[in-house]
Motif scaffolding. Structure first.
Motif, short mmCIF file in Angstrom:
data_model
loop_
_atom_site.label_atom_id
_atom_site.label_comp_id
_atom_site.label_asym_id
_atom_site.label_seq_id
_atom_site.Cartn_x
_atom_site.Cartn_y
_atom_site.Cartn_z
N UNK A 39 86.71 -51.73 -72.21
CA UNK A 39 86.63 -53.03 -71.66
C UNK A 39 87.98 -52.83 -70.54
N UNK A 40 89.00 -52.40 -71.13
CA UNK A 40 90.27 -52.34 -70.07
C UNK A 40 89.97 -51.76 -68.80
N UNK A 41 89.24 -50.61 -68.94
CA UNK A 41 88.83 -49.91 -67.75
C UNK A 41 87.91 -50.65 -66.85
N UNK A 42 86.93 -51.35 -67.54
CA UNK A 42 86.03 -52.09 -66.53
C UNK A 42 86.69 -53.34 -65.99
N UNK A 43 87.60 -54.07 -66.54
CA UNK A 43 88.34 -55.19 -66.25
C UNK A 43 89.35 -54.60 -65.07
N UNK A 44 89.70 -53.38 -65.09
CA UNK A 44 90.87 -53.00 -64.04
C UNK A 44 92.06 -53.21 -64.54
N UNK A 45 92.43 -53.43 -65.77
CA UNK A 45 93.57 -53.52 -66.37
C UNK A 45 94.53 -52.21 -66.42
N UNK A 46 93.76 -50.89 -66.54
CA UNK A 46 94.41 -49.77 -66.69
C UNK A 46 93.99 -48.95 -65.31
N UNK A 47 94.40 -48.84 -64.28
CA UNK A 47 93.88 -48.41 -63.14
C UNK A 47 94.19 -46.89 -63.13
N UNK A 48 95.44 -46.39 -64.12
CA UNK A 48 95.52 -44.95 -63.85
C UNK A 48 94.34 -44.25 -65.06
N UNK A 49 93.89 -44.74 -66.23
CA UNK A 49 92.97 -44.56 -66.94
C UNK A 49 91.59 -44.40 -66.05
N UNK A 50 91.52 -45.61 -65.30
CA UNK A 50 90.27 -45.70 -64.66
C UNK A 50 89.91 -44.54 -63.70
N UNK A 51 91.09 -44.11 -63.02
CA UNK A 51 91.03 -42.91 -62.25
C UNK A 51 90.51 -41.58 -62.73
#
Length: 109
Positions: free
Chosen positions: A17-29
């Protein structure tokens, strides 16, 4: 056992959920990079070949690491230190300039 599994599934869903909402950009990348890597490898080979290759790697790499652990660790430490030096150079040259540029643009706005 059920509580253990529930807790881990909830942790995974919370991170997703954090990744999808953009709360954790580093983990998203990180996730995007790994998915891109999986896509590229999957596009180059079929599933059966990938499975056999993965099995060979999983069975041989730990044995090779145990045998040559001292050499691998010394080269890994050397490479890590070199990457730190390159990062400091990169950070001092480009990132600081970019930060200053952003601050100047914010002052003008």
């Amino acid at each position: 056992m059920g509580a253990f599994i529930r807790a881990h599934v909830n942790d995974i869903l919370s991170a997703s959920k954090d990744i999808a909402l953009g709360k954790d950009a580093r983990l998203f990348f990180k996730v995007a990079g790994f998915l891109l890597l999986i896509s590229l490898v999957g596009g180059l080979t079929d599933f059966l070949t990938l499975g056999y290759t993965s099995l060979v790697v999983v069975l041989t790499v730990p044995a090779l690491y145990e045998r040559y652990e001292d050499y691998i660790d010394s080269y890994t430490i050397l490479g890590y230190r070199k990457m730190q030096q390159l990062y400091v150079k990169f950070d001092s040259k480009f990132v600081n300039r970019f930060r200053k540029w952003i601050l100047e643009k914010q002052k003008l706005s």
